[in-house]
Enzyme design. Structure first.
Site, PDB file in Angstrom:
ATOM      1  N   ARG A  61       0.850  -1.208   0.000  1.00 19.18           N
ATOM      2  CA  ARG A  61       0.000   0.000   0.000  1.00 19.18           C
ATOM      3  C   ARG A  61       0.876   1.245   0.000  1.00 19.18           C
ATOM      4  O   ARG A  61       1.163   1.860   1.028  1.00 19.18           O
ATOM      5  CB  ARG A  61      -0.928   0.004   1.217  1.00 19.18           C
ATOM      6  CG  ARG A  61      -1.821   1.235   1.306  1.00 19.18           C
ATOM      7  CD  ARG A  61      -2.826   1.346   0.204  1.00 19.18           C
ATOM      8  NE  ARG A  61      -3.777   0.246   0.244  1.00 19.18           N
ATOM      9  CZ  ARG A  61      -4.550  -0.092  -0.789  1.00 19.18           C
ATOM     10  NH1 ARG A  61      -4.442   0.560  -1.925  1.00 19.18           N
ATOM     11  NH2 ARG A  61      -5.397  -1.098  -0.692  1.00 19.18           N
ATOM     12  N   GLN A  79      -8.049  -7.257  -8.644  1.00 18.95           N
ATOM     13  CA  GLN A  79      -7.970  -6.069  -9.504  1.00 18.95           C
ATOM     14  C   GLN A  79      -6.526  -5.610  -9.632  1.00 18.95           C
ATOM     15  O   GLN A  79      -5.688  -5.891  -8.787  1.00 18.95           O
ATOM     16  CB  GLN A  79      -8.863  -4.966  -8.975  1.00 18.95           C
ATOM     17  CG  GLN A  79      -8.312  -4.089  -7.900  1.00 18.95           C
ATOM     18  CD  GLN A  79      -9.026  -2.724  -7.866  1.00 18.95           C
ATOM     19  OE1 GLN A  79      -9.820  -2.380  -8.735  1.00 18.95           O
ATOM     20  NE2 GLN A  79      -8.717  -1.952  -6.858  1.00 18.95           N
ATOM     21  N   ARG A  84       2.018  -6.720  -9.512  1.00 16.94           N
ATOM     22  CA  ARG A  84       2.386  -6.072  -8.235  1.00 16.94           C
ATOM     23  C   ARG A  84       2.402  -7.039  -7.055  1.00 16.94           C
ATOM     24  O   ARG A  84       2.832  -6.672  -5.965  1.00 16.94           O
ATOM     25  CB  ARG A  84       1.425  -4.915  -7.951  1.00 16.94           C
ATOM     26  CG  ARG A  84      -0.023  -5.343  -7.720  1.00 16.94           C
ATOM     27  CD  ARG A  84      -0.889  -4.175  -7.308  1.00 16.94           C
ATOM     28  NE  ARG A  84      -2.280  -4.595  -7.085  1.00 16.94           N
ATOM     29  CZ  ARG A  84      -3.178  -3.849  -6.464  1.00 16.94           C
ATOM     30  NH1 ARG A  84      -2.864  -2.641  -6.021  1.00 16.94           N
ATOM     31  NH2 ARG A  84      -4.410  -4.288  -6.290  1.00 16.94           N
ATOM     32  N   HIS A 155       1.397   3.066 -10.417  1.00 14.20           N
ATOM     33  CA  HIS A 155       0.406   3.552  -9.449  1.00 14.20           C
ATOM     34  C   HIS A 155       1.091   4.357  -8.338  1.00 14.20           C
ATOM     35  O   HIS A 155       1.122   3.929  -7.176  1.00 14.20           O
ATOM     36  CB  HIS A 155      -0.319   2.339  -8.853  1.00 14.20           C
ATOM     37  CG  HIS A 155      -1.630   2.627  -8.199  1.00 14.20           C
ATOM     38  ND1 HIS A 155      -1.748   3.391  -7.069  1.00 14.20           N
ATOM     39  CD2 HIS A 155      -2.891   2.249  -8.518  1.00 14.20           C
ATOM     40  CE1 HIS A 155      -3.009   3.468  -6.715  1.00 14.20           C
ATOM     41  NE2 HIS A 155      -3.735   2.791  -7.576  1.00 14.20           N
ATOM     42  N   ASP A 200     -11.474   9.520  -7.868  1.00 10.46           N
ATOM     43  CA  ASP A 200     -11.027   8.299  -8.548  1.00 10.46           C
ATOM     44  C   ASP A 200     -11.309   8.527 -10.029  1.00 10.46           C
ATOM     45  O   ASP A 200     -12.328   8.108 -10.562  1.00 10.46           O
ATOM     46  CB  ASP A 200     -11.791   7.084  -8.024  1.00 10.46           C
ATOM     47  CG  ASP A 200     -11.103   5.782  -8.415  1.00 10.46           C
ATOM     48  OD1 ASP A 200     -11.492   4.724  -7.874  1.00 10.46           O
ATOM     49  OD2 ASP A 200     -10.186   5.835  -9.266  1.00 10.46           O
ATOM     50  N   GLU A 259      -1.171   8.943 -11.365  1.00  5.43           N
ATOM     51  CA  GLU A 259      -0.693   7.680 -11.923  1.00  5.43           C
ATOM     52  C   GLU A 259      -0.626   7.722 -13.457  1.00  5.43           C
ATOM     53  O   GLU A 259      -1.651   7.939 -14.112  1.00  5.43           O
ATOM     54  CB  GLU A 259      -1.626   6.554 -11.480  1.00  5.43           C
ATOM     55  CG  GLU A 259      -1.938   6.551  -9.984  1.00  5.43           C
ATOM     56  CD  GLU A 259      -3.213   5.816  -9.640  1.00  5.43           C
ATOM     57  OE1 GLU A 259      -3.685   4.985 -10.452  1.00  5.43           O
ATOM     58  OE2 GLU A 259      -3.776   6.071  -8.550  1.00  5.43           O
TER      59      GLU A 259
END
Ligand code: TA6
Length: 285
Positions: A61, A79, A84, A155, A200, A259
């Site tokens: 995170r 998702q 990652r 990200h 978002d 991002e």
């Protein structure tokens, strides 16, 4: 007396530490090739949650998770795809500041990835510390015999002193898909985008340069990108922050995700073709 703590293998985060004398440094976890710190001008510019989990299983995170082969939800797995949450291989490390200070990671398809997404690929991801910036080169080669389609994104979580004072340039007049408003499309009408609620947004056909102003101690981050036509702006805000176990309830005030990605339309590669994209992070002097 210092106590020795046994760290079980699954919790042992293998990481690569890069340092360009006193100018800059970076830490990269082999898990997801996730950059978890980037010190430029004496300060770490990346946000990593105090509750981030480092168990070689869960996505970290914070920092710069590498999103491939799917940005967002998909039917084939978690998702944002498997890149990652998979261990990458360190294939090159150069530490001579007279030349380059960089490390290169590779991820290739294997039984595990093909069980999720039955395609052959090879990714090369290089993190390079230059005098004034860090450059992230990302390439994907179709090593299979069939067409390859994917979306991808870096990200990046930027550290900020207070989200209330942060603004982002380079988005005015652009269309964006707003995932907070049912995925509807809107047009941005602000020169300086500020964030005061759950954001978002997938801004499309964005310019190759954004400034992220008032991050830490008033510093402006310059984010430059090539061949990443989209820019995602995300902050979970208070309610969603509370719903994330690996994110502190108040940490939303200390971060902004800006991002660089190729997510609105998939990248399509014929066999043996390679996709190249990059981003650069610098502190505006
Ligand atoms: O990049 C924004 C986003 O797609 C948001 O929708 C939010 O889900 C964020 O990524 C974090 O996703 P994660 O799977 O890491 O919790």
């Amino acid at each position: 007396m210092a106590s020795l703590k046994f760290v079980p293998k699954e919790e042992r985060q293998e990481q690569v530490v890069l340092a360009r004398q006193l100018e800059s440094s970076a830490n990269v976890q082999l898990h997801g090739a996730t950059v978890t710190s980037l010190t430029l001008n004496g300060c770490d510019r990346l946000f990593v949650s105090e509750k981030a989990v480092f168990n070689n299983k869960k996505a970290i995170r914070g920092g710069i998770p590498v999103i491939f082969p799917q940005f967002g939800p998909w039917d084939l797995g978690a998702q944002h795809g498997f890149a990652r949450t998979t261990p990458w291989v360190l294939t090159d490390k150069q530490t001579d500041p007279k030349k380059e200070v960089l490390c290169t990671f590779e991820l290739e398809d294997d039984l595990e990835t093909r069980s999720i997404w039955n395609h052959k690929f090879k990714i090369k991801y290089t993190v390079a510390l230059k005098k004034k910036n860090a450059v992230f080169d990302f390439s994907v080669t179709n090593t299979g015999l069939a067409k390859l389609e994917f979306t991808c994104l870096l990200h990046t979580y930027f550290r900020v002193d207070d989200i209330a004072n942060v603004s982002i340039t380079g988005l005015n007049g652009l269309e964006y898909v707003d995932k907070v408003r049912g995925g509807a499309t809107f047009t941005e009408d602000r020169d300086l985008v500020t964030v005061g609620e759950n954001y978002d947004r997938v801004y499309q056909q964005t310019p190759n340069k954004h400034e992220i102003r008032n991050t830490i101690d008033g510093a402006t981050i310059i984010l430059e990108k090539n061949n990443f036509p989209d820019t995602v702006v995300w902050n979970p805000w208070a309610e969603k922050a509370k719903q994330m176990s690996d994110f502190g309830d108040d940490e939303y005030t200390k971060m902004i995700c800006v991002e660089a990605g190729h997510v609105s339309t998939p990248v399509t590669l014929q066999p043996e073709q390679t996709f190249f994209a990059s981003q650069s992070i610098a502190v505006k002097s």
